[in-house]
Design a protein around this motif. Sequence first.
Motif, PDB file in Angstrom:
ATOM      1  N   ASP A  74      32.581   6.860  78.706  1.00  0.00           N
ATOM      2  CA  ASP A  74      31.965   7.729  79.705  1.00  0.00           C
ATOM      3  C   ASP A  74      30.578   7.175  80.026  1.00  0.00           C
ATOM      4  O   ASP A  74      29.738   7.029  79.123  1.00  0.00           O
ATOM      5  CB  ASP A  74      31.869   9.158  79.156  1.00  0.00           C
ATOM      6  N   LEU A  75      30.342   6.858  81.272  1.00  0.00           N
ATOM      7  CA  LEU A  75      29.088   6.217  81.653  1.00  0.00           C
ATOM      8  C   LEU A  75      27.877   7.124  81.488  1.00  0.00           C
ATOM      9  O   LEU A  75      26.751   6.634  81.398  1.00  0.00           O
ATOM     10  CB  LEU A  75      29.193   5.670  83.076  1.00  0.00           C
ATOM     11  N   ARG A  76      28.094   8.419  81.369  1.00  0.00           N
ATOM     12  CA  ARG A  76      26.967   9.310  81.065  1.00  0.00           C
ATOM     13  C   ARG A  76      26.403   8.982  79.685  1.00  0.00           C
ATOM     14  O   ARG A  76      25.181   9.030  79.477  1.00  0.00           O
ATOM     15  CB  ARG A  76      27.401  10.773  81.133  1.00  0.00           C
ATOM     16  N   THR A  77      27.267   8.617  78.739  1.00  0.00           N
ATOM     17  CA  THR A  77      26.792   8.233  77.406  1.00  0.00           C
ATOM     18  C   THR A  77      25.999   6.943  77.480  1.00  0.00           C
ATOM     19  O   THR A  77      24.934   6.823  76.866  1.00  0.00           O
ATOM     20  CB  THR A  77      27.973   8.099  76.426  1.00  0.00           C
ATOM     21  N   VAL A  78      26.477   5.981  78.229  1.00  0.00           N
ATOM     22  CA  VAL A  78      25.759   4.710  78.389  1.00  0.00           C
ATOM     23  C   VAL A  78      24.404   4.969  79.046  1.00  0.00           C
ATOM     24  O   VAL A  78      23.388   4.399  78.634  1.00  0.00           O
ATOM     25  CB  VAL A  78      26.599   3.689  79.192  1.00  0.00           C
ATOM     26  N   ASP A  79      24.365   5.861  80.044  1.00  0.00           N
ATOM     27  CA  ASP A  79      23.097   6.204  80.693  1.00  0.00           C
ATOM     28  C   ASP A  79      22.118   6.840  79.712  1.00  0.00           C
ATOM     29  O   ASP A  79      20.918   6.541  79.738  1.00  0.00           O
ATOM     30  CB  ASP A  79      23.329   7.157  81.869  1.00  0.00           C
ATOM     31  N   ILE A  80      22.608   7.707  78.841  1.00  0.00           N
ATOM     32  CA  ILE A  80      21.733   8.339  77.839  1.00  0.00           C
ATOM     33  C   ILE A  80      21.204   7.282  76.867  1.00  0.00           C
ATOM     34  O   ILE A  80      20.013   7.264  76.545  1.00  0.00           O
ATOM     35  CB  ILE A  80      22.481   9.464  77.091  1.00  0.00           C
ATOM     36  N   LEU A  81      22.075   6.397  76.411  1.00  0.00           N
ATOM     37  CA  LEU A  81      21.641   5.306  75.525  1.00  0.00           C
ATOM     38  C   LEU A  81      20.548   4.476  76.189  1.00  0.00           C
ATOM     39  O   LEU A  81      19.520   4.173  75.573  1.00  0.00           O
ATOM     40  CB  LEU A  81      22.816   4.408  75.157  1.00  0.00           C
ATOM     41  N   ALA A  82      20.773   4.097  77.439  1.00  0.00           N
ATOM     42  CA  ALA A  82      19.806   3.261  78.157  1.00  0.00           C
ATOM     43  C   ALA A  82      18.489   4.002  78.389  1.00  0.00           C
ATOM     44  O   ALA A  82      17.404   3.436  78.211  1.00  0.00           O
ATOM     45  CB  ALA A  82      20.397   2.794  79.481  1.00  0.00           C
ATOM     46  N   ALA A  83      18.575   5.272  78.777  1.00  0.00           N
ATOM     47  CA  ALA A  83      17.363   6.053  79.034  1.00  0.00           C
ATOM     48  C   ALA A  83      16.540   6.238  77.758  1.00  0.00           C
ATOM     49  O   ALA A  83      15.317   6.073  77.765  1.00  0.00           O
ATOM     50  CB  ALA A  83      17.732   7.408  79.633  1.00  0.00           C
ATOM     51  N   ALA A  84      17.197   6.560  76.649  1.00  0.00           N
ATOM     52  CA  ALA A  84      16.486   6.734  75.377  1.00  0.00           C
ATOM     53  C   ALA A  84      15.833   5.417  74.956  1.00  0.00           C
ATOM     54  O   ALA A  84      14.686   5.397  74.485  1.00  0.00           O
ATOM     55  CB  ALA A  84      17.436   7.233  74.297  1.00  0.00           C
ATOM     56  N   HIS A  85      16.524   4.325  75.132  1.00  0.00           N
ATOM     57  CA  HIS A  85      15.988   3.003  74.794  1.00  0.00           C
ATOM     58  C   HIS A  85      14.731   2.724  75.600  1.00  0.00           C
ATOM     59  O   HIS A  85      13.723   2.268  75.055  1.00  0.00           O
ATOM     60  CB  HIS A  85      17.064   1.936  75.061  1.00  0.00           C
ATOM     61  N   ASN A  86      14.775   3.013  76.895  1.00  0.00           N
ATOM     62  CA  ASN A  86      13.597   2.808  77.744  1.00  0.00           C
ATOM     63  C   ASN A  86      12.435   3.700  77.337  1.00  0.00           C
ATOM     64  O   ASN A  86      11.282   3.268  77.373  1.00  0.00           O
ATOM     65  CB  ASN A  86      13.949   3.053  79.213  1.00  0.00           C
ATOM     66  N   LEU A  87      12.713   4.945  76.956  1.00  0.00           N
ATOM     67  CA  LEU A  87      11.649   5.851  76.530  1.00  0.00           C
ATOM     68  C   LEU A  87      10.928   5.344  75.291  1.00  0.00           C
ATOM     69  O   LEU A  87       9.736   5.570  75.123  1.00  0.00           O
ATOM     70  CB  LEU A  87      12.219   7.243  76.250  1.00  0.00           C
ATOM     71  N   MET A  88      11.660   4.659  74.416  1.00  0.00           N
ATOM     72  CA  MET A  88      11.038   4.144  73.186  1.00  0.00           C
ATOM     73  C   MET A  88      10.277   2.857  73.424  1.00  0.00           C
ATOM     74  O   MET A  88       9.578   2.388  72.536  1.00  0.00           O
ATOM     75  CB  MET A  88      12.114   3.949  72.108  1.00  0.00           C
ATOM     76  N   ASP A  89      10.393   2.287  74.610  1.00  0.00           N
ATOM     77  CA  ASP A  89       9.663   1.067  74.974  1.00  0.00           C
ATOM     78  C   ASP A  89       9.821  -0.008  73.897  1.00  0.00           C
ATOM     79  O   ASP A  89       8.859  -0.495  73.319  1.00  0.00           O
ATOM     80  CB  ASP A  89       8.184   1.381  75.208  1.00  0.00           C
ATOM     81  N   VAL A  90      11.078  -0.353  73.629  1.00  0.00           N
ATOM     82  CA  VAL A  90      11.403  -1.323  72.587  1.00  0.00           C
ATOM     83  C   VAL A  90      12.333  -2.384  73.181  1.00  0.00           C
ATOM     84  O   VAL A  90      13.144  -2.081  74.055  1.00  0.00           O
ATOM     85  CB  VAL A  90      12.055  -0.614  71.368  1.00  0.00           C
TER      86      VAL A  90
END
Length: 188
Positions: A89-105
């Motif tokens: 489900d691409l919503r899960t991939v979007d959440i993974l990507a968004a959280a990753h960006n928020l952590m600036d890592v």
Amino acid sequence: MTKSNGGFTRRGVLGAFAATLVTAAPTYTNAAGFLRGSGDIRRIRMMSGRTGERIDMIYWVEGDYIKDAVSEVNRFMRDWRTNQVKTIDLRTVDILAAAHNLMDVNEPYMLLSGYRSPQTNAMLRARSRGVAKNSLHMVGQAADIRLNSRSVGQIARAAGACNGGGVGRYSKSNFVHMDCGPVRAWGR
């Protein structure tokens, strides 16, 4: 879309670019905006300690998911025990990507579990109380991940800020569960 002098469309060039590894991506300032579609690209970076595989790709450009990139994400997040692939489900991939960006890592996620076949889920459930009988992993809507450079709490807070699904903290096992199911949180 109009063609450039060379006969290439802008979308065609972007699609070809997205199928390759990239070295730069924008940092988004808030996950809610990211999940609503702000920004021009979405990128996912993960590795699997089980298979040794890595992905680092743009999978969404200007409002459209890139078919070849999405297929690669599905294959990467397969049940490595059975080699079964499920549409994630691409919503899960979007959440993974968004959280990753928020952590600036820049460190890729370590994917511990993406899709799980019913057989794999039953085997894991027999070994652990923490495995749900009707796990969202079995329908391609969940991922268990970790980062060496961030704590379980930091990862969970970033995922929770996305307000896009469930976030489970598994501090003793050093991983975070993210899914696109109902918004909820559990664990320590």
